[in-house]
Design a protein around this motif. Structure first.
Motif, mmCIF file in Angstrom:
data_model
loop_
_atom_site.group_PDB
_atom_site.id
_atom_site.type_symbol
_atom_site.label_atom_id
_atom_site.label_comp_id
_atom_site.label_asym_id
_atom_site.label_seq_id
_atom_site.Cartn_x
_atom_site.Cartn_y
_atom_site.Cartn_z
ATOM 1 N N LYS A 65 -19.342 23.843 27.584
ATOM 2 C CA LYS A 65 -18.647 24.244 26.363
ATOM 3 C C LYS A 65 -18.981 23.263 25.252
ATOM 4 O O LYS A 65 -19.699 22.268 25.458
ATOM 5 C CB LYS A 65 -17.142 24.296 26.591
ATOM 6 N N ASP A 66 -18.439 23.513 24.088
ATOM 7 C CA ASP A 66 -18.663 22.658 22.923
ATOM 8 C C ASP A 66 -17.927 21.340 23.125
ATOM 9 O O ASP A 66 -16.705 21.306 23.289
ATOM 10 C CB ASP A 66 -18.158 23.354 21.666
ATOM 11 N N GLN A 67 -18.663 20.219 23.109
ATOM 12 C CA GLN A 67 -18.097 18.891 23.361
ATOM 13 C C GLN A 67 -18.019 18.040 22.100
ATOM 14 O O GLN A 67 -17.755 16.842 22.192
ATOM 15 C CB GLN A 67 -18.960 18.154 24.409
ATOM 16 N N SER A 68 -18.216 18.627 20.928
ATOM 17 C CA SER A 68 -18.264 17.840 19.701
ATOM 18 C C SER A 68 -16.931 17.164 19.402
ATOM 19 O O SER A 68 -16.886 15.979 19.026
ATOM 20 C CB SER A 68 -18.671 18.727 18.524
ATOM 21 N N ALA A 69 -15.835 17.894 19.562
ATOM 22 C CA ALA A 69 -14.524 17.328 19.235
ATOM 23 C C ALA A 69 -14.190 16.146 20.144
ATOM 24 O O ALA A 69 -13.727 15.102 19.676
ATOM 25 C CB ALA A 69 -13.448 18.412 19.350
ATOM 26 N N GLN A 70 -14.441 16.285 21.434
ATOM 27 C CA GLN A 70 -14.164 15.189 22.357
ATOM 28 C C GLN A 70 -15.108 14.013 22.132
ATOM 29 O O GLN A 70 -14.721 12.853 22.317
ATOM 30 C CB GLN A 70 -14.261 15.689 23.794
ATOM 31 N N ALA A 71 -16.341 14.301 21.744
ATOM 32 C CA ALA A 71 -17.288 13.226 21.466
ATOM 33 C C ALA A 71 -16.840 12.397 20.262
ATOM 34 O O ALA A 71 -16.880 11.162 20.289
ATOM 35 C CB ALA A 71 -18.681 13.801 21.221
ATOM 36 N N MET A 72 -16.391 13.063 19.198
ATOM 37 C CA MET A 72 -15.900 12.331 18.039
ATOM 38 C C MET A 72 -14.612 11.578 18.353
ATOM 39 O O MET A 72 -14.385 10.474 17.852
ATOM 40 C CB MET A 72 -15.699 13.290 16.865
ATOM 41 N N ALA A 73 -13.781 12.152 19.212
ATOM 42 C CA ALA A 73 -12.566 11.447 19.630
ATOM 43 C C ALA A 73 -12.911 10.179 20.410
ATOM 44 O O ALA A 73 -12.240 9.146 20.269
ATOM 45 C CB ALA A 73 -11.693 12.368 20.477
ATOM 46 N N PHE A 74 -13.972 10.234 21.214
ATOM 47 C CA PHE A 74 -14.405 9.046 21.948
ATOM 48 C C PHE A 74 -14.843 7.933 20.996
ATOM 49 O O PHE A 74 -14.425 6.777 21.153
ATOM 50 C CB PHE A 74 -15.559 9.407 22.890
ATOM 51 N N PHE A 75 -15.664 8.268 20.020
ATOM 52 C CA PHE A 75 -16.132 7.239 19.093
ATOM 53 C C PHE A 75 -14.982 6.674 18.256
ATOM 54 O O PHE A 75 -14.969 5.479 17.942
ATOM 55 C CB PHE A 75 -17.224 7.812 18.187
#
Length: 286
Positions: A65-75
């Motif tokens: 699935k789209d992981q962009s939101a979780q990736a930005m939350a990680f950073f």
């Protein structure tokens, strides 16, 4: 205060433990390919108890699935504590100034303290900057956001930023803790040397435990040392793809010169403090 060999050995072991501790120490973790042993919770609606093995295996398969939101939350989650440690390192960087005529052992401890504080500041600053660049790159929507996990997607689309944040953040924390240990040992050694050694060992144990916890959280790397190795290899690959230019070459030259001078000064003061070399044989650097 006299610098003894076991003091230097303890500091070296603590600072280098990040690259020697196996990923399973002290906590035991499941192998990457080993599925959980307990059965998944399934709905009790008609025929749930008859779920086959294929359905159970499918339940554990991560969905792409789209992981962009979780990736930005990680950073964002890495950038905030890194910024706090950056400010703390800058605040204590000038709290232990050098003075003319002080002993060799104290001079060595002060120079090592300043080196670790400055290293912590630089590592955390790079972590904050890399996090900001990664968020800006993700907002451009020029990447493929589909993946089974945020880590998989980041290692595929922006591995340099992902590994830079993870490697520099923990290394900066270790350098900051090492500087704190040196300052505490230097101040408390005069009043009670046994208590100072106990506090030094307590901080060393905390650093080793943090590294072991960090190693158990890694999925695509074996330990912190392996993470740093892959990070450096990624930098070399990026240099081969994108020519470094004058700024990149200047960065390499300045980093090499700083490393050479730090090793020379610390090594010289360590020899003088241990009594292996006299002051006449090795004059102090100006």
């Amino acid at each position: 205060m006299r610098l003894r060999p076991h003091h230097v050995l303890l500091l070296c072991i603590t600072l280098s433990s990040a690259f020697a501790i196996p990923p399973s120490f002290p906590m035991i973790r499941l192998k990457k390919s080993e599925p959980p042993k307990h059965a998944p919770l399934v709905s009790m609606r008609g025929g749930a108890e008859g779920a086959g093995k294929g359905e159970v295996a499918k339940a554990y398969e991560p969905e792409e699935k789209d992981q962009s939101a979780q990736a930005m939350a990680f950073f964002n989650s890495e950038r905030i504590p890194a910024a706090l440690i950056t400010g703390a390192s800058l605040g204590v960087l000038f709290a232990f100034p050098l003075k003319h005529g002080e002993g060799y052992a104290l001079g060595f401890m002060k120079r090592l303290y300043i080196t670790l504080c400055c290293s912590a500041f630089c590592h955390e600053l790079v972590a904050v900057f890399a996090s900001s660049l990664a968020i800006a790159a993700l907002l451009q929507l020029k990447h493929n956001p589909i993946g089974k996990s945020p880590a998989q997607m980041l290692l595929r689309e922006c591995p340099l930023y992902f590994m830079a944040v993870r490697a520099h953040f923990l290394t900066g924390v270790l350098c900051f803790a090492g500087a704190l240990a040196i300052r505490m040992y230097t101040d408390y050694h005069v009043g009670c040397s046994r208590f100072a050694r106990a506090m030094l060992c307590l901080l060393a144990a905390s650093c080793c435990y943090m590294v072991s916890l960090f190693n158990t959280s890694l999925v695509h790397f074996d330990n912190l040392g392996h993470l740093w190795w892959e990070y450096l290899m990624t930098i070399i690959k990026e240099i081969g793809i994108r020519k470094p230019g004058p700024i990149g070459l200047l960065t390499i030259c300045l980093a090499g010169f700083a490393t050479y001078e730090i090793v020379y000064v610390l090594g010289l003061f360590a020899l003088l403090a241990s009594g292996l070399v006299g002051a006449k044989e090795a004059p102090l650097p100006k």
